[in-house]
Design a protein around this motif. Structure first.
Motif, short mmCIF file in Angstrom:
data_model
loop_
_atom_site.label_atom_id
_atom_site.label_comp_id
_atom_site.label_asym_id
_atom_site.label_seq_id
_atom_site.Cartn_x
_atom_site.Cartn_y
_atom_site.Cartn_z
N GLY A 25 0.79 -1.21 0.00
CA GLY A 25 0.00 0.00 0.00
C GLY A 25 0.83 1.27 0.00
O GLY A 25 0.29 2.35 -0.22
N ASP A 26 2.14 1.17 0.27
CA ASP A 26 3.00 2.35 0.21
C ASP A 26 3.07 2.86 -1.23
O ASP A 26 3.02 2.09 -2.18
CB ASP A 26 4.42 2.03 0.68
N VAL A 27 3.21 4.17 -1.37
CA VAL A 27 3.29 4.79 -2.69
C VAL A 27 4.72 5.25 -2.93
O VAL A 27 5.32 5.92 -2.10
CB VAL A 27 2.32 5.99 -2.81
N LEU A 28 5.26 4.84 -4.08
CA LEU A 28 6.63 5.20 -4.45
C LEU A 28 6.60 5.96 -5.77
O LEU A 28 5.70 5.77 -6.60
CB LEU A 28 7.49 3.95 -4.61
N LEU A 29 7.58 6.81 -5.96
CA LEU A 29 7.73 7.58 -7.18
C LEU A 29 8.80 6.92 -8.04
O LEU A 29 9.88 6.58 -7.53
CB LEU A 29 8.15 9.01 -6.84
N ILE A 30 8.52 6.72 -9.30
CA ILE A 30 9.50 6.12 -10.20
C ILE A 30 10.43 7.23 -10.69
O ILE A 30 9.99 8.21 -11.28
CB ILE A 30 8.82 5.42 -11.39
N GLY A 31 11.71 7.07 -10.41
CA GLY A 31 12.72 8.05 -10.79
C GLY A 31 13.39 7.66 -12.10
O GLY A 31 13.03 6.69 -12.75
N LYS A 32 14.41 8.44 -12.46
CA LYS A 32 15.17 8.15 -13.67
C LYS A 32 16.09 6.96 -13.45
O LYS A 32 16.52 6.70 -12.34
CB LYS A 32 16.03 9.36 -14.06
N ALA A 33 16.39 6.28 -14.54
CA ALA A 33 17.33 5.16 -14.48
C ALA A 33 18.73 5.69 -14.20
O ALA A 33 19.09 6.78 -14.64
CB ALA A 33 17.31 4.39 -15.80
N SER A 34 19.50 4.92 -13.46
CA SER A 34 20.85 5.34 -13.14
C SER A 34 21.77 5.30 -14.36
O SER A 34 22.74 6.01 -14.44
CB SER A 34 21.43 4.48 -12.01
N GLY A 35 21.45 4.48 -15.32
CA GLY A 35 22.20 4.40 -16.57
C GLY A 35 21.23 4.53 -17.73
O GLY A 35 20.25 5.28 -17.66
N GLU A 36 21.49 3.80 -18.78
CA GLU A 36 20.59 3.82 -19.93
C GLU A 36 19.33 3.01 -19.66
O GLU A 36 18.25 3.32 -20.14
CB GLU A 36 21.31 3.26 -21.16
N THR A 37 19.47 1.96 -18.86
CA THR A 37 18.33 1.11 -18.51
C THR A 37 18.22 1.01 -16.99
O THR A 37 19.14 1.33 -16.26
CB THR A 37 18.50 -0.31 -19.08
N TYR A 38 17.09 0.54 -16.53
CA TYR A 38 16.86 0.34 -15.11
C TYR A 38 17.56 -0.95 -14.67
O TYR A 38 17.40 -1.99 -15.30
CB TYR A 38 15.37 0.24 -14.81
#
Length: 116
Positions: A25-38
């Protein structure tokens, strides 16, 4: 005096550990990938997105809110979570949910705690 200091440190370390736990039930925000891909969120590879008729980019998921659907702790103390978009849409128009290594994804910035 020593015992009070040890007690204080134990309580402090427990409170830090309690803040890092995640629950359903926790809500998380999807951030940018650290490289080209996740690396720590199991999104499909870019060539798979192209084969499915989508644009070869992760830009449409960056900044989206995701709800933790399930939490699993493995034997090696890694925490695997399953995420579902809060909006109810599918990831890349075909995936209902994706999994992620919670601790590594938070540390790399691929997932962030959502601020309300």
């Amino acid at each position: 005096m020593k015992s009070i200091l040890i007690l204080f440190l134990a309580l402090f370390s427990f409170s830090i550990q309690a803040q890092d736990t995640v629950k359903e039930g926790d809500v998380l925000l999807i951030g940018k990938a650290s490289g080209e891909t996740y690396s720590h969120v199991d999104f499909p590879r870019l060539n798979t997105l192209v084969k499915r008729g989508s644009v070869a980019s992760y830009k449409n998921v960056v900044g989206e809110l995701a709800v933790v659907e399930s939490v699993t702790k493995n034997k090696d103390n890694t925490v695997k979570i399953t995420l579902k978009l809060k909006s109810g849409k599918k990831f890349f128009n075909y995936l209902n949910s994706v999994s992620a290594d919670y601790d590594k994804a938070i540390a790399s910035g691929e997932l962030k705690q959502a601020a309300y």
